[in-house]
Design a protein around this motif. Structure first.
Motif, PDB file in Angstrom:
ATOM      1  N   CYS A  75       0.839  -1.215   0.000  1.00  0.00           N
ATOM      2  CA  CYS A  75       0.000   0.000   0.000  1.00  0.00           C
ATOM      3  C   CYS A  75       0.864   1.252   0.000  1.00  0.00           C
ATOM      4  N   ALA A  76       1.907   1.262   0.824  1.00  0.00           N
ATOM      5  CA  ALA A  76       2.771   2.444   0.899  1.00  0.00           C
ATOM      6  C   ALA A  76       3.424   2.713  -0.460  1.00  0.00           C
ATOM      7  N   GLU A  77       3.837   1.652  -1.127  1.00  0.00           N
ATOM      8  CA  GLU A  77       4.456   1.806  -2.460  1.00  0.00           C
ATOM      9  C   GLU A  77       3.445   2.361  -3.458  1.00  0.00           C
ATOM     10  N   LEU A  78       2.224   1.886  -3.362  1.00  0.00           N
ATOM     11  CA  LEU A  78       1.183   2.356  -4.284  1.00  0.00           C
ATOM     12  C   LEU A  78       0.877   3.834  -4.038  1.00  0.00           C
ATOM     13  N   ILE A  79       0.811   4.214  -2.782  1.00  0.00           N
ATOM     14  CA  ILE A  79       0.542   5.618  -2.445  1.00  0.00           C
ATOM     15  C   ILE A  79       1.672   6.508  -2.960  1.00  0.00           C
ATOM     16  N   ALA A  80       2.897   6.041  -2.779  1.00  0.00           N
ATOM     17  CA  ALA A  80       4.055   6.820  -3.247  1.00  0.00           C
ATOM     18  C   ALA A  80       4.021   6.965  -4.763  1.00  0.00           C
ATOM     19  N   GLU A  81       3.602   5.917  -5.453  1.00  0.00           N
ATOM     20  CA  GLU A  81       3.514   5.956  -6.910  1.00  0.00           C
ATOM     21  C   GLU A  81       2.432   6.949  -7.349  1.00  0.00           C
ATOM     22  N   ASP A 228      -7.636   1.251  -5.977  1.00  0.00           N
ATOM     23  CA  ASP A 228      -6.450   0.396  -6.115  1.00  0.00           C
ATOM     24  C   ASP A 228      -5.999  -0.165  -4.768  1.00  0.00           C
ATOM     25  N   LEU A 229      -6.110   0.620  -3.717  1.00  0.00           N
ATOM     26  CA  LEU A 229      -5.742   0.113  -2.385  1.00  0.00           C
ATOM     27  C   LEU A 229      -6.680  -1.016  -1.972  1.00  0.00           C
ATOM     28  N   ARG A 230      -7.917  -0.859  -2.315  1.00  0.00           N
ATOM     29  CA  ARG A 230      -8.905  -1.896  -2.006  1.00  0.00           C
ATOM     30  C   ARG A 230      -8.515  -3.222  -2.649  1.00  0.00           C
ATOM     31  N   ALA A 231      -8.034  -3.161  -3.890  1.00  0.00           N
ATOM     32  CA  ALA A 231      -7.631  -4.386  -4.581  1.00  0.00           C
ATOM     33  C   ALA A 231      -6.460  -5.045  -3.854  1.00  0.00           C
ATOM     34  N   VAL A 232      -5.537  -4.223  -3.359  1.00  0.00           N
ATOM     35  CA  VAL A 232      -4.389  -4.772  -2.622  1.00  0.00           C
ATOM     36  C   VAL A 232      -4.869  -5.436  -1.325  1.00  0.00           C
ATOM     37  N   ILE A 233      -5.728  -4.761  -0.620  1.00  0.00           N
ATOM     38  CA  ILE A 233      -6.201  -5.267   0.676  1.00  0.00           C
ATOM     39  C   ILE A 233      -7.015  -6.546   0.478  1.00  0.00           C
ATOM     40  N   ASP A 234      -7.882  -6.524  -0.511  1.00  0.00           N
ATOM     41  CA  ASP A 234      -8.669  -7.732  -0.809  1.00  0.00           C
ATOM     42  C   ASP A 234      -7.744  -8.883  -1.188  1.00  0.00           C
ATOM     43  N   GLY A 235      -6.683  -8.556  -1.919  1.00  0.00           N
ATOM     44  CA  GLY A 235      -5.722  -9.583  -2.343  1.00  0.00           C
ATOM     45  C   GLY A 235      -4.950 -10.189  -1.179  1.00  0.00           C
ATOM     46  N   HIS A 236      -4.967  -9.525  -0.027  1.00  0.00           N
ATOM     47  CA  HIS A 236      -4.319 -10.065   1.172  1.00  0.00           C
ATOM     48  C   HIS A 236      -5.332 -10.704   2.117  1.00  0.00           C
ATOM     49  N   SER A 237      -6.498 -11.016   1.549  1.00  0.00           N
ATOM     50  CA  SER A 237      -7.539 -11.747   2.290  1.00  0.00           C
ATOM     51  C   SER A 237      -8.007 -11.014   3.537  1.00  0.00           C
ATOM     52  N   LEU A 243     -11.232   2.111   4.463  1.00  0.00           N
ATOM     53  CA  LEU A 243     -10.117   2.994   4.110  1.00  0.00           C
ATOM     54  C   LEU A 243     -10.616   4.421   4.174  1.00  0.00           C
ATOM     55  N   SER A 244      -9.792   5.301   4.705  1.00  0.00           N
ATOM     56  CA  SER A 244     -10.168   6.710   4.590  1.00  0.00           C
ATOM     57  C   SER A 244      -9.003   7.490   4.003  1.00  0.00           C
ATOM     58  N   LEU A 245      -9.312   8.350   3.060  1.00  0.00           N
ATOM     59  CA  LEU A 245      -8.303   9.195   2.423  1.00  0.00           C
ATOM     60  C   LEU A 245      -8.679  10.627   2.727  1.00  0.00           C
ATOM     61  N   GLY A 246      -7.947  11.243   3.620  1.00  0.00           N
ATOM     62  CA  GLY A 246      -8.299  12.572   4.064  1.00  0.00           C
ATOM     63  C   GLY A 246      -9.684  12.543   4.677  1.00  0.00           C
ATOM     64  N   THR A 247     -10.401  13.634   4.443  1.00  0.00           N
ATOM     65  CA  THR A 247     -11.757  13.708   5.003  1.00  0.00           C
ATOM     66  C   THR A 247     -12.811  13.529   3.932  1.00  0.00           C
ATOM     67  N   SER A 248     -12.380  13.275   2.679  1.00  0.00           N
ATOM     68  CA  SER A 248     -13.366  13.308   1.601  1.00  0.00           C
ATOM     69  C   SER A 248     -13.598  11.996   0.875  1.00  0.00           C
TER      70      SER A 248
END
Lengths: 385, 141
Positions: A75-81, A228-237, A243-248
């Motif tokens: 997730c951290a790598e994806l956010i950085a990308e 995209d983060l959701r796909a990563v998290i789902d992929g880790h069962s 997930l929250s991204l900021g307040t929006s």
């Protein structure tokens, strides 16, 4: 002899069973001891920062730390990308580089940027231009870009000095000039040998200085990142989380068989108190509002949602809108577009939109929704569409 | 031959064997109980207009609260007061739940609702009682 053999056999059987039981017991004890001693992770976890918004993962189930560590790294790598591609502030960023390119120059873009550019074009056309990332020069002109986070001092010919919290209104010549650049359809997309290029076709001169088209995808990028983060998290069962991204922006996963009680913030509350609660799961939510970034000049509210047609803050009676649906990027972009439309036009628009639900909070204190909303703040009037 | 006949008629498991097996079973059960990871202590949170004013830990009965809204009546009973009225929230540590035992709200639906799933909401008083522990309620806007 047969009897002796039978007897020995029974003794061996008994001994075998004894040994098996002891072995099973020892295995069980070790399994509980070592298997259960691995630390479990649960609750709120910080994943990173994207476009100055904190990204949190709220785990509603216990996840073994080894699995969580791997998930967190990905997730951290994806956010950085995402930050590298979509930040207009970072000089090594892809969108930043595109914004500095001159009209007529071909600029190769990544698949990631292409995906959101394509989605943005779709939203631009569907909303008749109410959604348009190329209003960015106007967003900056009115003081709502990253340049105004923290310390700000005038740099460009169109900049003004702040008067306390207030930025004086810009000169009309700049408003008109930058409004002429607000046209997403004027950016051409081409493909060559599997590579994608964008080319700006508009520019404008004011007092001998040339200004180019610029785009800011922040109004769809958070929702896209959530997808995209959701796909990563789902992929880790991991199933029970949000997930929250900021307040929006939010993505709600499962919550152990119960829906999440999502609170919509009262846009008039400076303490971000809740207006209402909506039971939701397995869905994205994005909000936009005129209260987030705004100031008053001579009694006139200046906010960050720009009307591309006029070059000014959109004249709207919507204080905030929440869009609920499957695609986070779409929810994100739609929420901005609906604010720009105003409630009457928005109502007509959503009649032609399927698969999404809405909560509109109007300036006059009415809340309209097509969801099962639990009112929390009784100062508002809650109505269904 | 006599010894063999005796062996044949004996039960396959002697008393000592049974004691050993039962002891092993008890050991396994104890390992399950004491080595299994413990879930965090469940807490009950009371909110006024979305802000937490009372946090009660069901595992040990400890509480922290905002004195301007909450007053403790007894170890497990709290009165929550706002300008709109009051609600008495009673914690039931044994059952691992909470409920509103008394209120002067006009609707009255919150009274005696037990916290089992979701939250207890007293709309006239903008009060919410929910399970917490950590800030898990998603908020947007």
């Amino acid at each position: 002899m047969l009897v002796i053999m039978k007897t020995n056999g029974r003794v061996r059987a008994r001994n075998t069973i004894k040994i098996a039981c002891v072995a099973l017991a020892l295995i069980s004890i070790f399994a509980f001891g070592f298997g259960c001693s691995e630390k479990k992770v649960v609750g709120a976890k910080y994943l990173g920062s994207f476009l100055s918004s904190d990204v949190y993962l709220y785990l509603a189930e216990e996840v073994p730390s080894s699995r969580y560590d791997e998930l967190e790294t990905t997730c951290a790598e994806l956010i950085a990308e995402y930050e590298r591609v979509f930040s207009v502030a970072k000089e090594n960023g892809e969108l930043n580089a595109f914004n500095r390119v001159e009209s007529g120059e071909k600029f190769e873009i990544s698949k990631r940027l292409d995906a959101l550019f394509t989605l943005s074009r779709e939203l631009y056309e569907k909303t008749d231009g109410a959604f348009d990332p190329t209003v960015y020069p106007l967003v900056d002109l009115y003081g709502f870009s990253y340049r105004f986070d923290g310390a700000y001092s005038p740099v460009y010919p169109f900049d003004r000095s702040r008067d306390g919290e207030v930025l004086p209104l810009p000169e009309q010549k700049f408003v008109s000039a930058f409004a002429s650049l607000a046209n997403l359809s004027a950016i051409e997309r081409t493909e060559e040998d599997g590579r994608v290029f964008l080319k700006k076709t508009l520019f404008v001169d004011v007092d001998g200085v040339t200004y180019q088209q610029q785009a800011d995808m922040s109004s769809v990028a958070k929702g896209a990142l959530a997808d995209d983060l959701r796909a990563v998290i789902d992929g880790h069962s991991v199933k029970n989380y949000y997930l929250s991204l900021g307040t929006s922006s939010l993505y709600l996963g499962n919550n152990n068989g119960e829906p999440w009680g999502v609170q919509i913030v009262d846009p008039k509350s400076s303490e971000r108190l809740a207006l209402c609660e909506i039971p939701l799961e397995s869905v994205s939510v994005s909000t936009s509002g005129t209260y987030e970034k705004s100031y008053y000049v001579g009694g006139r509210k200046i906010h960050h949602v720009i009307d591309a047609a006029t070059g000014e803050s959109a004249k709207t009676d919507i204080l905030s809108v929440a869009v609920v649906g499957e695609n986070g990027a779409y929810c994100d972009g739609l929420s901005t577009a609906l604010i720009a439309m105003g409630f009457d036009r928005a109502k007509e628009f959503i009649k032609k939109t399927s698969g999404y639900s809405f909560v509109f909070v109007l300036e006059d204190g009415r809340v309209f929704s097509d969801l099962a909303v639990k009112p929390i703040n009784a100062d508002y009037e809650f109505l269904n569409f | 031959m006599h010894q063999v006949r005796e062996n044949l008629t004996k039960s396959p498991f002697r008393a000592f064997d049974i004691i050993v097996y039962l002891s092993l079973a008890a050991l396994v059960a104890a390992a399950f109980v004491f080595l299994s990871p413990k879930a965090e202590g469940k807490t009950v949170e009371v909110l006024i207009r979305g802000e937490i004013v009372l946090k009660y830990d069901l595992s040990d009965g400890s509480a922290s609260f905002d004195g301007s809204f909450v007053r403790k009546i007894s170890g497990d009973e709290f009165v929550v007061t706002t300008e709109k009225g009051y609600n008495v929230v009673k914690m039931d540590r044994q059952a691992g739940t909470a409920f509103v035992s008394e209120s002067d709200c006009c609707g009255g639906e919150c009274k005696n609702m037990r916290l089992e799933k979701g939250s207890i909401i007293c709309v006239p008083h903008s009060l919410v009682v929910r399970y917490g522990g950590e800030e898990l309620a998603p908020k947007v806007g």
